[in-house]
Scaffold this active site. Structure first.
Site, PDB file in Angstrom:
ATOM      1  N   TYR A 133      -8.106   0.094  -1.704  1.00 32.98           N
ATOM      2  CA  TYR A 133      -7.195  -1.044  -1.701  1.00 32.98           C
ATOM      3  C   TYR A 133      -5.921  -0.705  -2.468  1.00 32.98           C
ATOM      4  CZ  TYR A 133     -10.973  -4.032   0.101  1.00 32.98           C
ATOM      5  OH  TYR A 133     -11.979  -4.588   0.869  1.00 32.98           O
ATOM      6  N   SER A 142     -21.707  -2.443   3.209  1.00 32.77           N
ATOM      7  CA  SER A 142     -20.717  -3.263   3.881  1.00 32.77           C
ATOM      8  C   SER A 142     -20.672  -2.837   5.346  1.00 32.77           C
ATOM      9  CB  SER A 142     -19.346  -3.076   3.221  1.00 32.77           C
ATOM     10  OG  SER A 142     -18.363  -3.896   3.811  1.00 32.77           O
ATOM     11  N   HIS A 189     -18.814   1.335   1.875  1.00 33.82           N
ATOM     12  CA  HIS A 189     -17.795   0.561   2.587  1.00 33.82           C
ATOM     13  C   HIS A 189     -18.015   0.478   4.098  1.00 33.82           C
ATOM     14  CE1 HIS A 189     -13.302  -0.680   2.086  1.00 33.82           C
ATOM     15  NE2 HIS A 189     -13.944  -1.497   2.877  1.00 33.82           N
ATOM     16  N   ARG A 190     -18.329   1.582   4.743  1.00 33.43           N
ATOM     17  CA  ARG A 190     -18.505   1.613   6.191  1.00 33.43           C
ATOM     18  C   ARG A 190     -19.645   2.560   6.548  1.00 33.43           C
ATOM     19  NH1 ARG A 190     -15.945  -1.854   9.972  1.00 33.43           N
ATOM     20  NH2 ARG A 190     -13.971  -2.547   9.070  1.00 33.43           N
ATOM     21  N   TRP A 248       0.818  -1.208   0.000  1.00 34.08           N
ATOM     22  CA  TRP A 248       0.000   0.000   0.000  1.00 34.08           C
ATOM     23  C   TRP A 248       0.850   1.256   0.000  1.00 34.08           C
ATOM     24  CZ3 TRP A 248      -5.417   0.357   2.425  1.00 34.08           C
ATOM     25  CH2 TRP A 248      -6.184  -0.758   2.052  1.00 34.08           C
ATOM     26  N   ASP A 250     -13.946  -8.662  -5.981  1.00 36.28           N
ATOM     27  CA  ASP A 250     -14.272  -7.616  -5.021  1.00 36.28           C
ATOM     28  C   ASP A 250     -13.129  -6.614  -4.892  1.00 36.28           C
ATOM     29  OD1 ASP A 250     -15.906  -6.653  -2.553  1.00 36.28           O
ATOM     30  OD2 ASP A 250     -13.898  -7.000  -1.737  1.00 36.28           O
ATOM     31  N   GLN A 266     -21.787  -6.811   3.101  1.00 33.78           N
ATOM     32  CA  GLN A 266     -20.515  -7.501   3.326  1.00 33.78           C
ATOM     33  C   GLN A 266     -20.069  -7.262   4.768  1.00 33.78           C
ATOM     34  OE1 GLN A 266     -16.078  -6.998   1.622  1.00 33.78           O
ATOM     35  NE2 GLN A 266     -17.553  -7.555   0.022  1.00 33.78           N
TER      36      GLN A 266
END
Length: 314
Positions: free
Chosen positions: A50, A151, A121-122, A16, A45, A173
């Site tokens: 990422y 998610s 995502h959150r 990363w 996914d 998710q």
């Protein structure tokens, strides 16, 4: 027949903190994707964070170099997390502009015209359901995404968002695994003094079942803690669980990965595990997961669960 497994692309694109990726990362991504396809996996996914965008970018190179691949697979990605660029505070952002800009960046990096599924995502505590619903409706109308989901959200959070959507949410998710088994605890500990300490929002899987929302599991192998990988913070029951997993794998003539994933796949919520290894051999080790899950007995399933929680059920 397509696999219920989903391939998680978080490990693609290199470290990363690396500024970019090179030809070696492209080759590694190609080998991982080929291994996933060999298992019948057709869903991949992503998330815009990422690899700080490199995971999507390297996958986009694979799509560009493989004519016809895009039509054979389904792509999903996630938006809503800001990593704190430029020394700022990391935070969640599900404002309309952040969602629209995030999807535009994802499509650009993946070199595709649309996502089959977009996930938020959150949970953002500053989320305005009407604003989010408007942004998602626009993306659906424009054809940039074909389905939307979430998610890490509870039933209540999904319900509040669904009130402002004209299409049903397609997926949620969540972190679910033999190690992260709070979703089972929340079921068996209803009307029990320990129920409030499970940490999992009870009713979430039931909500998904009632409304046809697919349950996806991130980190379904729990970082490999039961399959021979050293973890930074081993749990007190890891050794016992790993021994039982190995015993069952030997008895069934399969891999330890298949047993751990099979435990999830045995659940009636029809959980879809997102496997994230970038190593072809580890991906191939998951091949028997659905067969193992389908053949797992109740006694085997409960034995794994109770060994993981370190005590018997009430």
């Amino acid at each position: 027949m397509a696999s219920r497994l989903i391939y998680g692309c978080m490990g693609l694109g290199g470290p990363w903190d690396a500024p970019d990726y090179g030809s070696e990362q492209v080759r590694q991504a190609e080998a991982a994707v080929e291994a996933a396809l060999a298992l019948g996996i057709t869903r991949f996914d992503h998330a815009d964070i990422y690899g700080r965008g490199k995971s999507e970018a390297v996958f986009g190179e694979l799509l560009q170099g493989s004519p016809g691949l895009r039509d054979r697979i389904q792509l999903q990605s996630k938006v809503g997390i800001r990593l704190g660029e430029g020394g700022g505070f990391g935070h969640y952002d599900l404002s309309a502009s952040a969602i629209l800009d995030g999807v535009a960046g994802t499509l650009r990096r993946l070199r595709t015209d649309y996502l089959d599924l977009l996930l938020l995502h959150r949970p953002d505590p500053l989320l305005d359901p009407a604003e989010v619903g408007s942004a998602l409706t626009r993306l659906l109308a424009d054809g940039a995404v074909r389905a939307v989901g979430v998610s890490n959200m509870s039933a209540a959070q999904m319900g509040a968002l669904q009130d402002h959507l004209h299409v049903p949410l397609a997926a949620d998710q969540l972190e679910l695994s033999l190690h992260h088994h709070g979703f089972v605890d929340s079921t068996v500990l209803v009307n029990h003094a320990d129920g409030a300490a499970t940490g999992f929002p009870h009713g979430t899987l039931e909500h998904c079942l009632r409304h046809g929302i697919e349950v996806q599991a991130w980190s379904p192998l729990a970082g490999g803690r039961y399959t021979g990988r050293n973890v930074a913070e081993p749990g007190p029951h890891d050794g016992a669980v790993a021994a039982l997993v190995s015993e069952l794998a030997a008895a069934k003539g399969t891999t330890v990965e298949a047993v751990v994933l099979g435990w999830l796949l045995r659940h009636p919520a029809r959980i879809a595990p997102v496997i994230g290894s970038a190593t072809p051999q580890r991906i191939a080790a998951c091949a028997d997961a659905e067969a193992v899950g389908g053949a797992m007995t109740r006694e085997e399933w409960f034995a794994l669960y109770q060994t993981a929680r370190g005590r018997s059920i009430p």
